[in-house]
Design a protein around this motif. Sequence first.
Motif, PDB file in Angstrom:
ATOM      1  N   GLN A   1       0.772  -1.186   0.243  1.00  0.00           N
ATOM      2  CA  GLN A   1      -0.103  -0.106   0.095  1.00  0.00           C
ATOM      3  C   GLN A   1       0.926   1.409  -0.053  1.00  0.00           C
ATOM      4  OE1 GLN A   1      -3.041  -0.210   3.055  1.00  0.00           O
ATOM      5  NE2 GLN A   1      -3.096  -2.480   2.936  1.00  0.00           N
ATOM      6  N   ALA A   2       1.952   1.246   0.749  1.00  0.00           N
ATOM      7  CA  ALA A   2       2.988   2.232   0.583  1.00  0.00           C
ATOM      8  C   ALA A   2       3.473   2.339  -0.529  1.00  0.00           C
ATOM      9  CB  ALA A   2       4.045   2.250   1.874  1.00  0.00           C
ATOM     10  N   ALA A   3       3.897   1.364  -1.413  1.00  0.00           N
ATOM     11  CA  ALA A   3       4.533   1.642  -2.381  1.00  0.00           C
ATOM     12  C   ALA A   3       3.651   2.141  -3.579  1.00  0.00           C
ATOM     13  CB  ALA A   3       5.089   0.070  -2.987  1.00  0.00           C
ATOM     14  N   ALA A   4       2.338   1.758  -3.418  1.00  0.00           N
ATOM     15  CA  ALA A   4       1.235   2.311  -4.361  1.00  0.00           C
ATOM     16  C   ALA A   4       1.193   3.742  -4.333  1.00  0.00           C
ATOM     17  CB  ALA A   4      -0.164   1.549  -4.056  1.00  0.00           C
ATOM     18  N   ARG A   5       1.491   4.362  -3.232  1.00  0.00           N
ATOM     19  CA  ARG A   5       1.773   5.847  -3.080  1.00  0.00           C
ATOM     20  C   ARG A   5       2.961   6.458  -3.308  1.00  0.00           C
ATOM     21  NH1 ARG A   5      -1.985   6.393   2.399  1.00  0.00           N
ATOM     22  NH2 ARG A   5      -3.865   5.467   1.834  1.00  0.00           N
ATOM     23  N   GLY A   6       4.044   5.849  -3.743  1.00  0.00           N
ATOM     24  CA  GLY A   6       5.277   6.239  -3.934  1.00  0.00           C
ATOM     25  C   GLY A   6       6.046   6.410  -2.703  1.00  0.00           C
ATOM     26  N   GLN A   7       5.529   5.649  -1.616  1.00  0.00           N
ATOM     27  CA  GLN A   7       6.248   5.595  -0.296  1.00  0.00           C
ATOM     28  C   GLN A   7       7.126   4.471   0.070  1.00  0.00           C
ATOM     29  OE1 GLN A   7       3.072   6.680   2.177  1.00  0.00           O
ATOM     30  NE2 GLN A   7       3.194   8.936   1.709  1.00  0.00           N
ATOM     31  N   THR A   8       7.915   4.388   1.137  1.00  0.00           N
ATOM     32  CA  THR A   8       8.741   3.343   1.414  1.00  0.00           C
ATOM     33  C   THR A   8       8.243   2.977   3.036  1.00  0.00           C
ATOM     34  OG1 THR A   8      10.399   3.628  -0.192  1.00  0.00           O
ATOM     35  CG2 THR A   8      10.964   2.122   1.615  1.00  0.00           C
ATOM     36  N   LEU A   9       7.930   1.904   3.392  1.00  0.00           N
ATOM     37  CA  LEU A   9       7.570   1.568   4.743  1.00  0.00           C
ATOM     38  C   LEU A   9       8.757   0.804   5.181  1.00  0.00           C
ATOM     39  CD1 LEU A   9       5.545   1.639   7.105  1.00  0.00           C
ATOM     40  CD2 LEU A   9       4.543  -0.578   5.963  1.00  0.00           C
ATOM     41  N   ARG A  10       9.477   1.270   6.278  1.00  0.00           N
ATOM     42  CA  ARG A  10      10.545   0.404   6.886  1.00  0.00           C
ATOM     43  C   ARG A  10      10.064   0.421   8.384  1.00  0.00           C
ATOM     44  NH1 ARG A  10      15.350   4.727   5.679  1.00  0.00           N
ATOM     45  NH2 ARG A  10      13.516   5.799   6.289  1.00  0.00           N
ATOM     46  N   PHE A  11      10.535  -0.882   8.825  1.00  0.00           N
ATOM     47  CA  PHE A  11      10.790  -0.919  10.202  1.00  0.00           C
ATOM     48  C   PHE A  11      11.789  -1.659  10.843  1.00  0.00           C
ATOM     49  CE2 PHE A  11       9.988  -5.119   8.874  1.00  0.00           C
ATOM     50  CZ  PHE A  11      10.496  -6.062   9.897  1.00  0.00           C
ATOM     51  N   ILE A  12      11.930  -1.442  12.246  1.00  0.00           N
ATOM     52  CA  ILE A  12      13.258  -1.852  12.698  1.00  0.00           C
ATOM     53  C   ILE A  12      12.965  -3.040  13.499  1.00  0.00           C
ATOM     54  CG2 ILE A  12      15.084  -1.537  14.593  1.00  0.00           C
ATOM     55  CD1 ILE A  12      14.442   1.693  14.108  1.00  0.00           C
ATOM     56  N   SER A  13      13.725  -4.241  13.069  1.00  0.00           N
ATOM     57  CA  SER A  13      13.345  -5.352  13.635  1.00  0.00           C
ATOM     58  C   SER A  13      13.734  -5.639  14.989  1.00  0.00           C
ATOM     59  CB  SER A  13      14.145  -6.627  12.879  1.00  0.00           C
ATOM     60  OG  SER A  13      13.824  -7.867  13.249  1.00  0.00           O
ATOM     61  N   SER A  14      13.004  -6.425  15.887  1.00  0.00           N
ATOM     62  CA  SER A  14      13.321  -6.410  17.319  1.00  0.00           C
ATOM     63  C   SER A  14      13.333  -7.968  17.754  1.00  0.00           C
ATOM     64  CB  SER A  14      12.193  -5.562  17.927  1.00  0.00           C
ATOM     65  OG  SER A  14      12.549  -5.897  19.510  1.00  0.00           O
ATOM     66  N   THR A  15      14.148  -8.207  18.879  1.00  0.00           N
ATOM     67  CA  THR A  15      14.159  -9.510  19.311  1.00  0.00           C
ATOM     68  C   THR A  15      13.370  -9.476  20.663  1.00  0.00           C
ATOM     69  OG1 THR A  15      16.239  -8.997  20.398  1.00  0.00           O
ATOM     70  CG2 THR A  15      16.253  -9.975  18.118  1.00  0.00           C
ATOM     71  N   ALA A  16      12.963  -8.400  21.160  1.00  0.00           N
ATOM     72  CA  ALA A  16      12.217  -8.279  22.422  1.00  0.00           C
ATOM     73  C   ALA A  16      10.864  -9.375  22.388  1.00  0.00           C
ATOM     74  CB  ALA A  16      11.582  -6.857  22.587  1.00  0.00           C
ATOM     75  N   GLY A  17      10.549  -9.653  23.529  1.00  0.00           N
ATOM     76  CA  GLY A  17       9.426 -10.697  23.715  1.00  0.00           C
ATOM     77  C   GLY A  17       8.492  -9.835  24.465  1.00  0.00           C
ATOM     78  N   VAL A  18       7.042 -10.404  24.318  1.00  0.00           N
ATOM     79  CA  VAL A  18       6.042  -9.782  24.627  1.00  0.00           C
ATOM     80  C   VAL A  18       5.233 -10.826  25.516  1.00  0.00           C
ATOM     81  CG1 VAL A  18       3.621  -8.562  24.397  1.00  0.00           C
ATOM     82  CG2 VAL A  18       5.919  -7.798  23.094  1.00  0.00           C
ATOM     83  N   HIS A  19       4.660 -10.768  26.777  1.00  0.00           N
ATOM     84  CA  HIS A  19       4.068 -11.552  27.270  1.00  0.00           C
ATOM     85  C   HIS A  19       2.231 -11.049  27.246  1.00  0.00           C
ATOM     86  CE1 HIS A  19       3.317 -14.951  29.994  1.00  0.00           C
ATOM     87  NE2 HIS A  19       2.622 -14.268  31.040  1.00  0.00           N
TER      88      HIS A  19
END
Length: 390
Positions: free
Chosen positions: A372-390
Amino acid sequence: MDSASSNSAGAELKRSDAGEVYERLFHRSGVGLYETDPEGRFLRANKSLAEMLGWPSAEALLAEIADMGAIYLETGLRARMLALAERDGQTQFLAAVRRRDGSPAWVSETVTLARGPDGRPGSYFGSMTDVGELVRLREAPSAVESGYRDLVENASEGIYRSDAKGRILRANPAFVRLLGYRSEQEMMASINDKGFRHYVEASRPFEFRRQIALSGRLSNFESEIVRVDGERIWVSENARVVRTPPGEVLWYEGSMLDITDRRQAEARLRQAQLAAERTNQAKTRFLAAASHDLRQPYQAMRLLLHALACRQTDPQSQALARRLDEAMTTGENLLNALLDISTLEGGTVRPHLASFSIGSVLARLHGEFAPQAAARGQTLRFISSTAGVH
């Protein structure tokens, strides 16, 4: 509109009606009413309070007064009132306050503490009554007796005095009217001969004496009574016991106020809450019953998608099929979550807590929204994490 939506709309309407009754009682009361937070900031006030203190409207009062403690002529009085309210739940004071034009006024103020779910002070509800005339009468002893008598006789609350056996010694016209008698003499002849039989519950006279014996006072003693004409109403009583120096009961002095409208509003609110709960239960039962039918279209689409993907040989078509599969998986997960919530609300399943990696959730979201971001000419990035959630 289906039946569940119709029931929900009806529940909201009833709840709205109850809220409107409360608002009318609050804003149209002849007594000054307000609510403050623990720091003394006004949360709301009615017109009667604003006029008593010299402001043209409740909105003007709220806009100009940041700290309610500033209106008292005696420094620190508000803090002492709140301390007593926090200790006892409710307190009453006679206080001198400063009106908007700087002139003093005497008020009788009652402050009640409402605690939050954690037990800490949440807000303070108060009422103010202008007692300037009473104070002036107190300063003029020659006029006190006649002035007090006039005040009692013309009060809107029923005021009475009874002996240790419950016989009425004196009552004002409002008390006589409250019980439905035509005159004070008729009332006294009936009650003093047969006893006070107006309580619907036979145990209320004993409960009255039990509570007042503990501290010598009684506050907000709510009871259903039956008038002479058979009509049932709800009343709230405040009373105190007057004793001789050795401790014998001389008489009881009290007041009685008709609170039928308030009790009816509370009953309507409870009915609205019950209706809302029934509507929610009906929704839960519907979703539980329809869960199989709601999942079937996804199962059919997944079979069709698998058949379609097997016929695709070029990389672009295969990539598109994978994206479609991911979108369907997301839709199925949302549907399953909705159905799981309905099952939890029904009380049939206990939640199982588990630990999982937040990185997998972020990666799935990135895969879903990156196109969806690419269709708008944008780039979606995220920072991977090894954190755990309970």
